[in-house]
Design a protein around this motif. Sequence first.
Motif, PDB file in Angstrom:
ATOM      1  N   PRO A  28       0.774  -1.308   0.106  1.00 19.23           N
ATOM      2  CA  PRO A  28      -0.004  -0.033  -0.030  1.00 19.23           C
ATOM      3  C   PRO A  28       0.711   1.233  -0.098  1.00 19.23           C
ATOM      4  CG  PRO A  28      -0.764  -1.443   1.545  1.00 19.23           C
ATOM      5  CD  PRO A  28       0.166  -2.348   1.164  1.00 19.23           C
ATOM      6  N   VAL A  29       1.952   1.290   0.679  1.00 16.11           N
ATOM      7  CA  VAL A  29       2.764   2.532   0.673  1.00 16.11           C
ATOM      8  C   VAL A  29       3.538   2.583  -0.726  1.00 16.11           C
ATOM      9  CG1 VAL A  29       4.882   3.346   1.791  1.00 16.11           C
ATOM     10  CG2 VAL A  29       3.094   2.234   3.381  1.00 16.11           C
ATOM     11  N   LEU A  30       3.969   1.420  -1.337  1.00 15.23           N
ATOM     12  CA  LEU A  30       4.881   1.799  -2.416  1.00 15.23           C
ATOM     13  C   LEU A  30       3.810   2.014  -3.795  1.00 15.23           C
ATOM     14  CD1 LEU A  30       6.838  -1.652  -2.129  1.00 15.23           C
ATOM     15  CD2 LEU A  30       7.638   0.712  -2.044  1.00 15.23           C
ATOM     16  N   LYS A  31       2.465   1.844  -3.383  1.00 14.25           N
ATOM     17  CA  LYS A  31       1.519   2.167  -4.546  1.00 14.25           C
ATOM     18  C   LYS A  31       1.401   3.713  -4.787  1.00 14.25           C
ATOM     19  CE  LYS A  31      -1.785  -1.396  -5.103  1.00 14.25           C
ATOM     20  NZ  LYS A  31      -3.121  -1.755  -4.905  1.00 14.25           N
ATOM     21  N   LEU A  32       1.868   4.256  -3.545  1.00 14.98           N
ATOM     22  CA  LEU A  32       1.767   5.837  -3.527  1.00 14.98           C
ATOM     23  C   LEU A  32       2.928   6.577  -4.299  1.00 14.98           C
ATOM     24  CD1 LEU A  32       0.628   6.199   0.157  1.00 14.98           C
ATOM     25  CD2 LEU A  32      -0.838   6.235  -1.941  1.00 14.98           C
ATOM     26  N   ILE A  33       4.180   5.766  -4.345  1.00 10.07           N
ATOM     27  CA  ILE A  33       5.110   6.312  -5.052  1.00 10.07           C
ATOM     28  C   ILE A  33       4.985   6.043  -6.770  1.00 10.07           C
ATOM     29  CG2 ILE A  33       7.713   6.048  -5.489  1.00 10.07           C
ATOM     30  CD1 ILE A  33       7.706   4.505  -2.809  1.00 10.07           C
ATOM     31  N   LEU A  38      10.180   5.419  -9.406  1.00 13.25           N
ATOM     32  CA  LEU A  38      11.032   4.134  -9.101  1.00 13.25           C
ATOM     33  C   LEU A  38      11.901   3.928 -10.340  1.00 13.25           C
ATOM     34  CD1 LEU A  38       8.019   2.020  -7.624  1.00 13.25           C
ATOM     35  CD2 LEU A  38      10.160   2.987  -6.428  1.00 13.25           C
ATOM     36  N   PHE A  39      11.501   4.295 -11.394  1.00 11.48           N
ATOM     37  CA  PHE A  39      12.180   4.028 -12.819  1.00 11.48           C
ATOM     38  C   PHE A  39      13.776   5.125 -12.717  1.00 11.48           C
ATOM     39  CE2 PHE A  39       8.506   2.547 -15.787  1.00 11.48           C
ATOM     40  CZ  PHE A  39       8.897   1.405 -15.310  1.00 11.48           C
ATOM     41  N   GLY A  40      13.514   6.281 -12.186  1.00  7.96           N
ATOM     42  CA  GLY A  40      14.289   7.120 -11.749  1.00  7.96           C
ATOM     43  C   GLY A  40      15.487   6.581 -10.900  1.00  7.96           C
ATOM     44  N   ILE A  41      14.888   6.144  -9.589  1.00  4.72           N
ATOM     45  CA  ILE A  41      15.851   5.588  -8.799  1.00  4.72           C
ATOM     46  C   ILE A  41      16.668   4.419  -9.314  1.00  4.72           C
ATOM     47  CG2 ILE A  41      15.943   4.357  -6.563  1.00  4.72           C
ATOM     48  CD1 ILE A  41      13.459   6.198  -5.723  1.00  4.72           C
ATOM     49  N   PHE A  42      15.935   3.580  -9.904  1.00  2.71           N
ATOM     50  CA  PHE A  42      16.746   2.208 -10.526  1.00  2.71           C
ATOM     51  C   PHE A  42      17.629   2.661 -11.568  1.00  2.71           C
ATOM     52  CE2 PHE A  42      12.991  -0.182  -8.430  1.00  2.71           C
ATOM     53  CZ  PHE A  42      13.706  -0.774  -7.554  1.00  2.71           C
ATOM     54  N   LEU A  43      17.183   3.845 -12.520  1.00  7.35           N
ATOM     55  CA  LEU A  43      18.213   4.067 -13.463  1.00  7.35           C
ATOM     56  C   LEU A  43      19.386   4.667 -12.852  1.00  7.35           C
ATOM     57  CD1 LEU A  43      18.693   4.684 -16.490  1.00  7.35           C
ATOM     58  CD2 LEU A  43      17.623   6.912 -16.237  1.00  7.35           C
ATOM     59  N   VAL A  47      23.295   3.360 -13.255  1.00  6.22           N
ATOM     60  CA  VAL A  47      24.346   3.880 -13.895  1.00  6.22           C
ATOM     61  C   VAL A  47      25.506   4.238 -12.973  1.00  6.22           C
ATOM     62  CG1 VAL A  47      24.925   6.239 -14.743  1.00  6.22           C
ATOM     63  CG2 VAL A  47      22.811   5.234 -15.571  1.00  6.22           C
ATOM     64  N   THR A  48      25.158   4.346 -11.945  1.00  5.46           N
ATOM     65  CA  THR A  48      26.218   4.724 -10.780  1.00  5.46           C
ATOM     66  C   THR A  48      26.822   3.372 -10.749  1.00  5.46           C
ATOM     67  OG1 THR A  48      24.938   4.445  -8.736  1.00  5.46           O
ATOM     68  CG2 THR A  48      25.208   6.583  -9.579  1.00  5.46           C
ATOM     69  N   SER A  49      26.369   2.369 -10.703  1.00  5.51           N
ATOM     70  CA  SER A  49      27.050   0.940 -10.515  1.00  5.51           C
ATOM     71  C   SER A  49      28.017   0.611 -11.909  1.00  5.51           C
ATOM     72  CB  SER A  49      26.053  -0.306 -10.287  1.00  5.51           C
ATOM     73  OG  SER A  49      25.316  -0.458 -11.359  1.00  5.51           O
ATOM     74  N   LEU A  50      27.955   1.039 -12.746  1.00  4.44           N
ATOM     75  CA  LEU A  50      28.705   0.885 -14.135  1.00  4.44           C
ATOM     76  C   LEU A  50      30.141   1.055 -13.944  1.00  4.44           C
ATOM     77  CD1 LEU A  50      26.545   2.154 -17.134  1.00  4.44           C
ATOM     78  CD2 LEU A  50      27.052  -0.187 -16.433  1.00  4.44           C
ATOM     79  N   ASN A  51      30.356   1.900 -13.174  1.00  3.01           N
ATOM     80  CA  ASN A  51      32.055   2.206 -13.017  1.00  3.01           C
ATOM     81  C   ASN A  51      32.598   1.053 -12.307  1.00  3.01           C
ATOM     82  OD1 ASN A  51      32.095   4.789 -14.198  1.00  3.01           O
ATOM     83  ND2 ASN A  51      31.545   5.763 -12.020  1.00  3.01           N
ATOM     84  N   GLY A  52      33.749   0.464 -12.657  1.00  4.80           N
ATOM     85  CA  GLY A  52      34.489  -0.604 -12.116  1.00  4.80           C
ATOM     86  C   GLY A  52      34.222  -1.920 -12.907  1.00  4.80           C
TER      87      GLY A  52
END
Length: 131
Positions: A28-33, A38-43, A47-52
């Motif tokens: 119920p809480v996640l439905k409010l986001i 959510l797509f922006g956070i995962f993107l 992208v930040t995990s690509l280094n290395g």
Amino acid sequence: PEIERVIEQRISGLLVAVLVGLSILMEPVLKLIPLAVLFGIFLYMGVTSLNGIQMYDRILLTLIPPKYHPDVPFVKRVKTWRMHLFTLIQVLCLAILWVVKSTPASLALPFVLILTVPLRMFLSPKIGRAH
């Protein structure tokens, strides 16, 4: 400094598993986001995990003259053209896997993925010779 002892603890793994399980109750809480957030956070996380990641680094090295390549083992142990050839083959394999995944032949994805092992075993001695 020397390591004197290691105390094993399994609390962290257990806590992560419990929190992942509890995320089902947070629906119920996640439905409010908003989905775009959510797509922006995962993107951002992706992208930040690509280094290395070596493959990503080698793709970027194809755009940089060899004179400016960093002093890392995967660059210094083989000739530049061999490194670029290996990177090209990896990108092609990744593209093939993506195409297979995106078509009705996606049921064959595990088989195609397993075929990359003998491909690497066959190509590694030919491409990966040190200078």
